[in-house]
Design a protein around this motif. Structure first.
Motif, PDB file in Angstrom:
ATOM      1  N   GLU A 126      27.076  46.789  56.654  1.00  0.00           N
ATOM      2  CA  GLU A 126      26.550  45.835  55.690  1.00  0.00           C
ATOM      3  C   GLU A 126      27.621  44.817  55.297  1.00  0.00           C
ATOM      4  O   GLU A 126      28.810  45.006  55.562  1.00  0.00           O
ATOM      5  CB  GLU A 126      26.056  46.577  54.436  1.00  0.00           C
ATOM      6  N   VAL A 127      27.172  43.741  54.660  1.00  0.00           N
ATOM      7  CA  VAL A 127      28.105  42.729  54.155  1.00  0.00           C
ATOM      8  C   VAL A 127      28.014  42.609  52.642  1.00  0.00           C
ATOM      9  O   VAL A 127      28.605  41.708  52.058  1.00  0.00           O
ATOM     10  CB  VAL A 127      27.853  41.346  54.814  1.00  0.00           C
ATOM     11  N   VAL A 128      27.283  43.520  52.018  1.00  0.00           N
ATOM     12  CA  VAL A 128      27.129  43.531  50.565  1.00  0.00           C
ATOM     13  C   VAL A 128      27.823  44.769  50.016  1.00  0.00           C
ATOM     14  O   VAL A 128      27.520  45.896  50.433  1.00  0.00           O
ATOM     15  CB  VAL A 128      25.647  43.527  50.144  1.00  0.00           C
ATOM     16  N   ALA A 129      28.762  44.569  49.107  1.00  0.00           N
ATOM     17  CA  ALA A 129      29.464  45.693  48.506  1.00  0.00           C
ATOM     18  C   ALA A 129      28.525  46.468  47.587  1.00  0.00           C
ATOM     19  O   ALA A 129      27.619  45.890  46.965  1.00  0.00           O
ATOM     20  CB  ALA A 129      30.665  45.196  47.712  1.00  0.00           C
ATOM     21  N   ASP A 130      28.731  47.772  47.491  1.00  0.00           N
ATOM     22  CA  ASP A 130      27.917  48.641  46.645  1.00  0.00           C
ATOM     23  C   ASP A 130      28.656  48.875  45.330  1.00  0.00           C
ATOM     24  O   ASP A 130      29.730  49.479  45.321  1.00  0.00           O
ATOM     25  CB  ASP A 130      27.676  49.972  47.357  1.00  0.00           C
ATOM     26  N   PRO A 131      28.105  48.417  44.189  1.00  0.00           N
ATOM     27  CA  PRO A 131      28.789  48.626  42.906  1.00  0.00           C
ATOM     28  C   PRO A 131      28.998  50.098  42.576  1.00  0.00           C
ATOM     29  O   PRO A 131      29.880  50.436  41.778  1.00  0.00           O
ATOM     30  CB  PRO A 131      27.847  47.961  41.889  1.00  0.00           C
ATOM     31  N   ASP A 132      28.205  50.998  43.172  1.00  0.00           N
ATOM     32  CA  ASP A 132      28.346  52.426  42.912  1.00  0.00           C
ATOM     33  C   ASP A 132      29.392  53.083  43.808  1.00  0.00           C
ATOM     34  O   ASP A 132      29.663  54.276  43.653  1.00  0.00           O
ATOM     35  CB  ASP A 132      27.004  53.139  43.107  1.00  0.00           C
ATOM     36  N   ASP A 133      29.945  52.316  44.739  1.00  0.00           N
ATOM     37  CA  ASP A 133      30.950  52.865  45.652  1.00  0.00           C
ATOM     38  C   ASP A 133      32.077  51.848  45.799  1.00  0.00           C
ATOM     39  O   ASP A 133      32.294  51.279  46.864  1.00  0.00           O
ATOM     40  CB  ASP A 133      30.300  53.153  47.012  1.00  0.00           C
ATOM     41  N   PRO A 134      32.808  51.585  44.717  1.00  0.00           N
ATOM     42  CA  PRO A 134      33.791  50.493  44.732  1.00  0.00           C
ATOM     43  C   PRO A 134      35.037  50.819  45.549  1.00  0.00           C
ATOM     44  O   PRO A 134      35.518  51.957  45.552  1.00  0.00           O
ATOM     45  CB  PRO A 134      34.142  50.324  43.250  1.00  0.00           C
ATOM     46  N   TYR A 135      35.547  49.800  46.205  1.00  0.00           N
ATOM     47  CA  TYR A 135      36.782  49.918  46.974  1.00  0.00           C
ATOM     48  C   TYR A 135      37.915  49.326  46.135  1.00  0.00           C
ATOM     49  O   TYR A 135      37.828  48.187  45.673  1.00  0.00           O
ATOM     50  CB  TYR A 135      36.663  49.173  48.307  1.00  0.00           C
ATOM     51  N   VAL A 136      38.979  50.088  45.950  1.00  0.00           N
ATOM     52  CA  VAL A 136      40.106  49.642  45.141  1.00  0.00           C
ATOM     53  C   VAL A 136      41.135  48.981  46.060  1.00  0.00           C
ATOM     54  O   VAL A 136      41.794  49.650  46.855  1.00  0.00           O
ATOM     55  CB  VAL A 136      40.751  50.806  44.370  1.00  0.00           C
ATOM     56  N   ASP A 137      41.235  47.670  45.943  1.00  0.00           N
ATOM     57  CA  ASP A 137      42.153  46.906  46.777  1.00  0.00           C
ATOM     58  C   ASP A 137      42.969  45.974  45.887  1.00  0.00           C
ATOM     59  O   ASP A 137      42.987  46.111  44.661  1.00  0.00           O
ATOM     60  CB  ASP A 137      41.383  46.116  47.836  1.00  0.00           C
ATOM     61  N   LEU A 138      43.632  45.010  46.500  1.00  0.00           N
ATOM     62  CA  LEU A 138      44.435  44.058  45.733  1.00  0.00           C
ATOM     63  C   LEU A 138      43.563  43.228  44.794  1.00  0.00           C
ATOM     64  O   LEU A 138      43.976  42.915  43.666  1.00  0.00           O
ATOM     65  CB  LEU A 138      45.196  43.133  46.689  1.00  0.00           C
ATOM     66  N   GLY A 139      42.371  42.857  45.237  1.00  0.00           N
ATOM     67  CA  GLY A 139      41.482  42.073  44.396  1.00  0.00           C
ATOM     68  C   GLY A 139      41.065  42.844  43.154  1.00  0.00           C
ATOM     69  O   GLY A 139      41.032  42.297  42.039  1.00  0.00           O
ATOM     70  N   ALA A 140      40.743  44.119  43.320  1.00  0.00           N
ATOM     71  CA  ALA A 140      40.371  44.944  42.183  1.00  0.00           C
ATOM     72  C   ALA A 140      41.546  45.106  41.224  1.00  0.00           C
ATOM     73  O   ALA A 140      41.390  45.044  39.997  1.00  0.00           O
ATOM     74  CB  ALA A 140      39.891  46.311  42.665  1.00  0.00           C
ATOM     75  N   ALA A 141      42.734  45.315  41.775  1.00  0.00           N
ATOM     76  CA  ALA A 141      43.920  45.489  40.940  1.00  0.00           C
ATOM     77  C   ALA A 141      44.241  44.213  40.175  1.00  0.00           C
ATOM     78  O   ALA A 141      44.560  44.250  38.977  1.00  0.00           O
ATOM     79  CB  ALA A 141      45.102  45.911  41.808  1.00  0.00           C
ATOM     80  N   GLU A 142      44.167  43.070  40.853  1.00  0.00           N
ATOM     81  CA  GLU A 142      44.456  41.806  40.186  1.00  0.00           C
ATOM     82  C   GLU A 142      43.442  41.518  39.077  1.00  0.00           C
ATOM     83  O   GLU A 142      43.792  40.961  38.031  1.00  0.00           O
ATOM     84  CB  GLU A 142      44.435  40.667  41.213  1.00  0.00           C
ATOM     85  N   THR A 143      42.189  41.907  39.280  1.00  0.00           N
ATOM     86  CA  THR A 143      41.166  41.633  38.281  1.00  0.00           C
ATOM     87  C   THR A 143      41.311  42.545  37.076  1.00  0.00           C
ATOM     88  O   THR A 143      41.217  42.088  35.927  1.00  0.00           O
ATOM     89  CB  THR A 143      39.764  41.781  38.900  1.00  0.00           C
ATOM     90  N   VAL A 144      41.561  43.828  37.313  1.00  0.00           N
ATOM     91  CA  VAL A 144      41.657  44.744  36.177  1.00  0.00           C
ATOM     92  C   VAL A 144      42.864  44.420  35.308  1.00  0.00           C
ATOM     93  O   VAL A 144      42.828  44.608  34.084  1.00  0.00           O
ATOM     94  CB  VAL A 144      41.666  46.210  36.654  1.00  0.00           C
ATOM     95  N   GLN A 145      43.941  43.879  35.911  1.00  0.00           N
ATOM     96  CA  GLN A 145      45.086  43.533  35.070  1.00  0.00           C
ATOM     97  C   GLN A 145      44.773  42.325  34.185  1.00  0.00           C
ATOM     98  O   GLN A 145      45.297  42.227  33.077  1.00  0.00           O
ATOM     99  CB  GLN A 145      46.345  43.301  35.917  1.00  0.00           C
ATOM    100  N   VAL A 146      43.913  41.405  34.651  1.00  0.00           N
ATOM    101  CA  VAL A 146      43.515  40.292  33.787  1.00  0.00           C
ATOM    102  C   VAL A 146      42.767  40.831  32.573  1.00  0.00           C
ATOM    103  O   VAL A 146      43.033  40.439  31.423  1.00  0.00           O
ATOM    104  CB  VAL A 146      42.643  39.285  34.559  1.00  0.00           C
ATOM    105  N   LEU A 147      41.831  41.745  32.807  1.00  0.00           N
ATOM    106  CA  LEU A 147      41.082  42.325  31.701  1.00  0.00           C
ATOM    107  C   LEU A 147      41.999  43.049  30.725  1.00  0.00           C
ATOM    108  O   LEU A 147      41.846  42.936  29.502  1.00  0.00           O
ATOM    109  CB  LEU A 147      40.030  43.297  32.237  1.00  0.00           C
ATOM    110  N   ALA A 148      42.964  43.784  31.258  1.00  0.00           N
ATOM    111  CA  ALA A 148      43.832  44.600  30.410  1.00  0.00           C
ATOM    112  C   ALA A 148      44.705  43.742  29.497  1.00  0.00           C
ATOM    113  O   ALA A 148      44.777  43.968  28.281  1.00  0.00           O
ATOM    114  CB  ALA A 148      44.693  45.504  31.279  1.00  0.00           C
TER     115      ALA A 148
END
Length: 595
Positions: A126-148
């Motif tokens: 598939e080409v659509v990410a599943d919100p119930d099965d998230p992949y933790v990568d650089l994009g996820a890390a960069e985004t969560v630090q903005v929120l924090a």
């Protein structure tokens, strides 16, 4: 790096980080005025534009035609604009809604993972990410630090203006990052297989800060911090004793520098109990940018690194690092770059910590003072400079299975007045093939487009077996055997003659075709010599035995935006067939005659 953070007490972690929330108007209004003006100007420009959108059609392009930047560009711009809005709101006490809009837009994204890393979706076809099965990568890390970090400085204002948003920030951090981080210990960036790279400190450093600032349950917070500390320790243990970075200068900022930022957070929240600054090889790692600098923004670049990277780096990180390890050369080198604009693009947490580093803002700027010579025995890299002559030589050993590898064992860089003339082309724009089995189909990855010879019709191949042998370093010289054992290369900086010399020797019977990659504009080409006007504007002479003729000078258009930004619209390759001989010597020096 064992430490029981529950025993040390992390409940008041936010208060120990040295970054106030926006209610402390005295602290925010005392910031460097020029920096504040830059942020507020950027925020005003942003407010006149629509918010960036991340579209499925752009995400799907990674699988359809290999394009990454169509999605990663607007995703990065959304993080950058949100970070700018957060800073502007904290600096002025106004426009909190703008920051809140950006934060909720980040929360509303289907995924924080970049398509190039979304192996879960790819495994499903598939080409659509599943919100119930998230992949933790650089994009996820960069985004969560903005929120924090946004929650840290705007928390009280968010509660007043948009009640419920902070709860949403915590929910997204928990579901997208914290739970998968703790629940899956097979992430490749954990380095459990012994292969560590910049992802490890980059991701786990952001998870550390997010856990400290967003996770309210003490036991969960402890597990997150403990796991991140374990991963950071593993990365630190893997660092070479010489302080080198096989991923190169550009990735140093997202590898060793990310590690040190995480160590600094731990040091702060434990009230100095951790005291990591004596850990090996932190003092050596701090010297790497200074050792790789050529001047005027140019750097020795190996692997996937630009020779002239973005100057907007968080130099305050390096300055604090130098202060912690007691290295005045490091602090002076960092302070020499304080005039560079500090952009939220480097990360919201980095920007906030830097804003309140008063020693950084009051440090005296000093001129660059670069080492005369550096030899890194673990990384197998020599850099030698002759400041009066403006010459610099870098020679690379190593092997062809390094992180971000190019097939370049034995290649060299020759610079005059800072700008490389014989060059390593560096990183092209990443696409779907950049880290695939097709990686070495890209011309800039191939040894034929590095300063190494074609031996008996063969280029170098990828893999750890392709490595330098018989290394003999001296202060201004490195001798080594190229992969295959046929050619013995000696590259030296001759200070007396004010010249760089590269000599290749081999036994009779081999076909050796020399390749040299040139930046600048060829001016005169004849048997035994080529004059090039370098990118720094000086004339540089390349000389060899004129019996070999002029060689062939090939022009190649630069068809990549990242490469063109460094080298211009074209580069040249000088090809000299030295078959029938047993040696070849090239000399590089300033051209002192009149054209």
């Amino acid at each position: 790096m064992p430490i029981d953070l529950r025993r040390q007490g992390v409940g008041g972690a936010a208060a120990l980080l040295g970054v106030p929330d926006l209610r402390d108007r005295v602290a925010w209004e005392a910031l460097d005025r020029d920096t504040v003006d830059d942020v507020l100007t950027a925020a005003e420009v942003d407010r006149a534009q629509p918010w960036p959108q991340t579209l499925l059609s752009d995400y799907a392009r990674y699988w359809r035609d290999g394009v990454r930047v169509a999605y990663e560009g607007p995703a990065g711009e959304l993080r950058r604009r949100t970070s700018t809005a957060v800073l502007a709101a904290a600096m002025t006490g106004e426009h909190v809604d703008e920051a809140a809009d950006g934060l909720l837009l980040l929360c509303e994204q289907t995924t924080w993972c970049w398509a190039a890393h979304e192996s879960f979706a790819a495994a499903r076809g598939e080409v659509v990410a599943d919100p119930d099965d998230p992949y933790v990568d650089l994009g996820a890390a960069e985004t969560v630090q903005v929120l924090a970090w946004a929650d840290l400085v705007l928390g009280s204002a968010l509660d007043e203006r948009v009640p419920g948003l902070r709860r949403r920030l915590r929910r997204e951090a928990r579901i997208r990052v914290f739970e998968p981080f703790l629940g899956n210990r097979e992430w490749h960036w954990l380095g459990l297989d012994g292969r560590l790279h910049n992802w490890s400190p980059w991701i786990q450093g952001h998870i550390l800060s997010a856990a400290l600032l967003l996770e309210s349950d003490p036991d969960t917070q402890f597990l997150l911090v403990e796991s991140a500390v374990d991963g950071l320790s593993r990365y630190l243990d893997a660092m070479p004793a010489d302080g080198g970075c096989d991923e190169g200068y550009a990735y140093w900022w997202n590898g060793p520098a990310r590690l040190v930022e995480a160590l600094e957070l731990l040091d702060r929240i434990t009230g100095g109990a951790l005291d990591p600054w004596k850990c090996e090889p932190l003092a050596e790692l701090a010297q790497y940018p200074r050792r790789m600098a050529l001047g005027d923004g140019w750097y020795v670049n190996v692997g996937d690194g630009p020779a002239r990277p973005n100057p907007q780096q968080p130099w305050h990180v390096l300055h604090r690092w130098g202060r912690r390890v007691g290295d005045p050369g490091v602090t002076a080198f960092a302070a020499a770059h304080r005039g560079q604009p500090q952009s939220p693009e480097v990360g919201l947490g980095r920007a906030l910590i830097g804003l309140f580093d008063r020693e950084w803002w009051t440090a005296a700027a000093e001129p660059l003072d670069l080492p005369r010579s550096t030899w890194l025995p673990d990384t197998e890299l020599l850099v030698a400079r002759d400041a009066p002559a403006g010459l610099a030589l870098a020679v690379k050993g190593g092997h062809n299975d390094e992180n971000h590898n190019h097939n370049d064992v034995g290649s060299f860089i020759a610079a005059v007045d800072s700008a490389p003339v014989l060059v390593d082309l560096g990183q092209p724009t990443y696409t779907a093939i950049s880290f695939s089995p097709r990686r070495y189909q890209q011309w800039v990855m191939q040894s034929a487009w590095h300063n190494v010879p074609l031996i008996d019709g063969h280029e170098q191949s990828p893999g750890a077996a392709e490595r330098a042998g018989g290394l003999q370093p001296q202060e201004d010289q490195l001798a080594l055997t190229l992969p295959g054992g046929v050619v013995r290369r000696t590259a030296s900086l001759d200070r007396d003659a004010r010249a760089i010399r590269v000599t290749d020797e081999w036994q009779d019977g081999h076909q050796i075709v020399e390749h040299f990659i040139l930046a600048g504009t060829p001016q005169r080409h004849r048997p035994g010599g080529l004059v090039v006007r370098s990118l720094s504007g000086v004339l540089v002479a390349l000389s060899w035995d004129d019996e070999l003729g002029p060689g062939t000078l090939e022009r190649r258009a630069v068809d990549d935006e990242l490469l063109e930004a460094v080298w211009g619209p074209d580069v040249h390759r000088l090809v000299i067939d030295a078959s029938g001989r047993t040696s070849f010597e090239l000399t590089v020096s300033r051209f002192e005659e009149t054209l």
